[in-house]
Write a protein that holds these residues in place. Sequence first.
Motif, PDB file in Angstrom:
ATOM      1  N   VAL A  59       0.875  -1.171   0.000  1.00  0.00           N
ATOM      2  CA  VAL A  59       0.000   0.000   0.000  1.00  0.00           C
ATOM      3  C   VAL A  59       0.913   1.222   0.000  1.00  0.00           C
ATOM      4  CG1 VAL A  59      -1.748   1.295   1.281  1.00  0.00           C
ATOM      5  CG2 VAL A  59      -1.816  -1.208   1.258  1.00  0.00           C
ATOM      6  N   ILE A  60       0.746   2.117  -0.968  1.00  0.00           N
ATOM      7  CA  ILE A  60       1.645   3.268  -1.083  1.00  0.00           C
ATOM      8  C   ILE A  60       1.565   4.152   0.157  1.00  0.00           C
ATOM      9  CG2 ILE A  60       2.237   5.305  -2.440  1.00  0.00           C
ATOM     10  CD1 ILE A  60       2.871   2.686  -3.839  1.00  0.00           C
ATOM     11  N   GLU A  61       0.364   4.367   0.660  1.00  0.00           N
ATOM     12  CA  GLU A  61       0.204   5.198   1.849  1.00  0.00           C
ATOM     13  C   GLU A  61       0.740   4.462   3.083  1.00  0.00           C
ATOM     14  OE1 GLU A  61      -2.335   6.660  -1.286  1.00  0.00           O
ATOM     15  OE2 GLU A  61      -2.134   4.672  -0.408  1.00  0.00           O
ATOM     16  N   SER A  62       1.174   5.245   4.085  1.00  0.00           N
ATOM     17  CA  SER A  62       1.730   4.673   5.308  1.00  0.00           C
ATOM     18  C   SER A  62       1.365   5.552   6.496  1.00  0.00           C
ATOM     19  CB  SER A  62       3.259   4.579   5.187  1.00  0.00           C
ATOM     20  OG  SER A  62       3.840   5.886   5.222  1.00  0.00           O
ATOM     21  N   PHE A  63       1.957   5.263   7.652  1.00  0.00           N
ATOM     22  CA  PHE A  63       1.693   6.080   8.840  1.00  0.00           C
ATOM     23  C   PHE A  63       2.092   7.532   8.612  1.00  0.00           C
ATOM     24  CE2 PHE A  63       6.155   5.007   9.385  1.00  0.00           C
ATOM     25  CZ  PHE A  63       6.700   6.151   9.956  1.00  0.00           C
ATOM     26  N   ARG A  64       2.998   7.788   7.683  1.00  0.00           N
ATOM     27  CA  ARG A  64       3.439   9.166   7.437  1.00  0.00           C
ATOM     28  C   ARG A  64       2.319  10.025   6.846  1.00  0.00           C
ATOM     29  NH1 ARG A  64       7.870   5.880   6.530  1.00  0.00           N
ATOM     30  NH2 ARG A  64       9.776   6.493   7.654  1.00  0.00           N
ATOM     31  N   ASN A  65       1.387   9.403   6.145  1.00  0.00           N
ATOM     32  CA  ASN A  65       0.249  10.163   5.611  1.00  0.00           C
ATOM     33  C   ASN A  65      -0.655  10.686   6.721  1.00  0.00           C
ATOM     34  OD1 ASN A  65       0.902   7.903   3.367  1.00  0.00           O
ATOM     35  ND2 ASN A  65       0.207   9.800   2.392  1.00  0.00           N
ATOM     36  N   ASP A  66      -0.635  10.013   7.873  1.00  0.00           N
ATOM     37  CA  ASP A  66      -1.407  10.501   9.019  1.00  0.00           C
ATOM     38  C   ASP A  66      -0.719  11.695   9.675  1.00  0.00           C
ATOM     39  OD1 ASP A  66      -3.300   8.473   8.684  1.00  0.00           O
ATOM     40  OD2 ASP A  66      -2.166   7.087   9.962  1.00  0.00           O
ATOM     41  N   GLY A 168      27.298  13.740   6.596  1.00  0.00           N
ATOM     42  CA  GLY A 168      27.353  12.320   6.889  1.00  0.00           C
ATOM     43  C   GLY A 168      25.979  11.699   6.969  1.00  0.00           C
ATOM     44  N   PRO A 169      25.893  10.377   7.051  1.00  0.00           N
ATOM     45  CA  PRO A 169      24.603   9.672   7.101  1.00  0.00           C
ATOM     46  C   PRO A 169      23.671  10.160   8.214  1.00  0.00           C
ATOM     47  CG  PRO A 169      26.360   8.112   6.691  1.00  0.00           C
ATOM     48  CD  PRO A 169      27.028   9.425   6.986  1.00  0.00           C
ATOM     49  N   ALA A 170      24.221  10.476   9.382  1.00  0.00           N
ATOM     50  CA  ALA A 170      23.376  10.869  10.509  1.00  0.00           C
ATOM     51  C   ALA A 170      22.616  12.166  10.249  1.00  0.00           C
ATOM     52  CB  ALA A 170      24.224  11.011  11.771  1.00  0.00           C
ATOM     53  N   SER A 171      23.126  12.998   9.347  1.00  0.00           N
ATOM     54  CA  SER A 171      22.484  14.289   9.058  1.00  0.00           C
ATOM     55  C   SER A 171      21.554  14.246   7.848  1.00  0.00           C
ATOM     56  CB  SER A 171      23.561  15.369   8.823  1.00  0.00           C
ATOM     57  OG  SER A 171      24.287  15.625  10.000  1.00  0.00           O
ATOM     58  N   ILE A 172      21.415  13.099   7.208  1.00  0.00           N
ATOM     59  CA  ILE A 172      20.578  13.019   6.006  1.00  0.00           C
ATOM     60  C   ILE A 172      19.118  13.389   6.281  1.00  0.00           C
ATOM     61  CG2 ILE A 172      19.634  11.452   4.259  1.00  0.00           C
ATOM     62  CD1 ILE A 172      22.455  12.398   3.634  1.00  0.00           C
ATOM     63  N   PRO A 173      18.475  12.905   7.348  1.00  0.00           N
ATOM     64  CA  PRO A 173      17.092  13.333   7.593  1.00  0.00           C
ATOM     65  C   PRO A 173      16.961  14.845   7.784  1.00  0.00           C
ATOM     66  CG  PRO A 173      17.585  11.354   8.850  1.00  0.00           C
ATOM     67  CD  PRO A 173      18.884  11.849   8.303  1.00  0.00           C
ATOM     68  N   ASP A 174      17.937  15.460   8.464  1.00  0.00           N
ATOM     69  CA  ASP A 174      17.923  16.910   8.641  1.00  0.00           C
ATOM     70  C   ASP A 174      18.104  17.602   7.293  1.00  0.00           C
ATOM     71  OD1 ASP A 174      18.434  17.362  11.889  1.00  0.00           O
ATOM     72  OD2 ASP A 174      19.276  15.500  11.095  1.00  0.00           O
ATOM     73  N   TYR A 175      18.993  17.054   6.479  1.00  0.00           N
ATOM     74  CA  TYR A 175      19.243  17.592   5.137  1.00  0.00           C
ATOM     75  C   TYR A 175      17.961  17.567   4.307  1.00  0.00           C
ATOM     76  CZ  TYR A 175      21.255  17.722   0.385  1.00  0.00           C
ATOM     77  OH  TYR A 175      21.529  18.020  -0.934  1.00  0.00           O
ATOM     78  N   ALA A 177      14.928  17.397   5.392  1.00  0.00           N
ATOM     79  CA  ALA A 177      13.929  18.268   5.998  1.00  0.00           C
ATOM     80  C   ALA A 177      14.077  19.700   5.500  1.00  0.00           C
ATOM     81  CB  ALA A 177      14.060  18.235   7.520  1.00  0.00           C
ATOM     82  N   LEU A 178      15.301  20.144   5.311  1.00  0.00           N
ATOM     83  CA  LEU A 178      15.555  21.513   4.881  1.00  0.00           C
ATOM     84  C   LEU A 178      15.454  21.674   3.370  1.00  0.00           C
ATOM     85  CD1 LEU A 178      18.559  22.342   7.248  1.00  0.00           C
ATOM     86  CD2 LEU A 178      16.220  23.209   7.417  1.00  0.00           C
ATOM     87  N   VAL A 179      16.061  20.757   2.640  1.00  0.00           N
ATOM     88  CA  VAL A 179      16.074  20.843   1.170  1.00  0.00           C
ATOM     89  C   VAL A 179      14.735  20.407   0.585  1.00  0.00           C
ATOM     90  CG1 VAL A 179      17.157  19.904  -0.915  1.00  0.00           C
ATOM     91  CG2 VAL A 179      18.567  20.549   1.041  1.00  0.00           C
ATOM     92  N   GLY A 180      14.096  19.434   1.238  1.00  0.00           N
ATOM     93  CA  GLY A 180      12.867  18.858   0.711  1.00  0.00           C
ATOM     94  C   GLY A 180      13.141  17.635  -0.140  1.00  0.00           C
ATOM     95  N   ASP A 181      12.095  16.904  -0.427  1.00  0.00           N
ATOM     96  CA  ASP A 181      12.193  15.692  -1.255  1.00  0.00           C
ATOM     97  C   ASP A 181      10.908  15.578  -2.061  1.00  0.00           C
ATOM     98  OD1 ASP A 181      12.470  13.218  -2.400  1.00  0.00           O
ATOM     99  OD2 ASP A 181      13.060  12.183  -0.553  1.00  0.00           O
ATOM    100  N   LEU A 240       8.923  18.201  11.760  1.00  0.00           N
ATOM    101  CA  LEU A 240       7.991  17.248  11.156  1.00  0.00           C
ATOM    102  C   LEU A 240       8.579  16.658   9.885  1.00  0.00           C
ATOM    103  CD1 LEU A 240       5.283  15.820  10.755  1.00  0.00           C
ATOM    104  CD2 LEU A 240       4.425  17.934   9.694  1.00  0.00           C
ATOM    105  N   TYR A 241       9.170  17.499   9.037  1.00  0.00           N
ATOM    106  CA  TYR A 241       9.752  17.004   7.787  1.00  0.00           C
ATOM    107  C   TYR A 241      10.882  16.018   8.075  1.00  0.00           C
ATOM    108  CZ  TYR A 241       7.283  21.100   5.900  1.00  0.00           C
ATOM    109  OH  TYR A 241       6.341  22.034   5.578  1.00  0.00           O
ATOM    110  N   ARG A 242      11.657  16.303   9.130  1.00  0.00           N
ATOM    111  CA  ARG A 242      12.720  15.360   9.490  1.00  0.00           C
ATOM    112  C   ARG A 242      12.128  14.030   9.942  1.00  0.00           C
ATOM    113  NH1 ARG A 242      16.804  17.100  14.079  1.00  0.00           N
ATOM    114  NH2 ARG A 242      14.910  16.840  15.332  1.00  0.00           N
ATOM    115  N   ARG A 243      11.058  14.079  10.687  1.00  0.00           N
ATOM    116  CA  ARG A 243      10.413  12.834  11.114  1.00  0.00           C
ATOM    117  C   ARG A 243       9.933  12.034   9.908  1.00  0.00           C
ATOM    118  NH1 ARG A 243       5.172  12.209  15.227  1.00  0.00           N
ATOM    119  NH2 ARG A 243       5.173   9.910  15.254  1.00  0.00           N
TER     120      ARG A 243
END
Length: 291
Positions: A59-66, A168-175, A177-181, A240-243
């Motif tokens: 299912v494409i949707e996940s808990f993140r859609n909530d 580094g890998p540990a900062s990818i979620p922060d990256y 969150a700021l740049v967007g995806d 939130l975006y980082r999460r």
Amino acid sequence: MKVHLIDGTFELFRAYFGAPQVTLPDGREVGATRGILRSLQAMLRGEEITHAGVAFDTVIESFRNDLFDGYKTGAGLPEELTSQFPLAERATEALGLVAWRMIEFEADDAIASAAAMAVADPAVEQVVIVSPDKDFAQCVRGERVVCLDRQRKRRMDEAGVAERFGVGPASIPDYLALVGDDADGIPGLPGWGAKGTAAVLARYGRLEEIPDDAARWDVKVRGAAGLAAALAGARADAALYRRLATLRTDAPLGVTGVAGLEWRGARRDLLEPLCRDIGDLGFLETVQRWA
């Protein structure tokens, strides 16, 4: 041993958009399923795989859609593609591979969870995440957990993550969150581009460590005042975006350890009926190893 963790959703999408369409007399489209069968078999031969798992977004949707209304959904995807997820999952298991069918979680979470499980096992020499998806950069650990882009024949270790993203890998979620995806529907913050974000996070590492006042920054970045103001006014959004961008490592895998991922060969009891269903009995003649 090496453990290969395969992004089945990406493989299915690639097969759908890259392989010829095949429509059966009953109207079902099965070209992508035929394509992923051959793609996975080629991987089994070329990568000398002994332990592997394949994850799918059943299912494409996940808990993140909530958590965020703008997060990616299955809207707009061709029905001829989405209808083949069950077939692709059957194909994976028929080849003797473990298939993870993700519903509440995403396929990426399953792979991150399996990587965490595997790297904790001292018998595992290396974990290879088979996907070009940038989200997996956060899972990389030295040369022990790496990403493989099969099409470009490119492996990315921790040094490669720093070279590509500037952090580094540990900062990818922060990256992210700021740049967007765009692929995941994460908008990022206004003005925060890849170069400036990498420079700031290379210095501060985490969102919380970035001062609100650009005058306190000890890294030179073009437009620093505007970037600092954008972050200061949207820290809750950035968190939130980082999460959203952070892969979970607690997804249910249905195996108790790496031993459950051992590949012993294709399963004739599953592969023969699948090949009949998709009109591709000739594929059976190409199988070189049976369980």
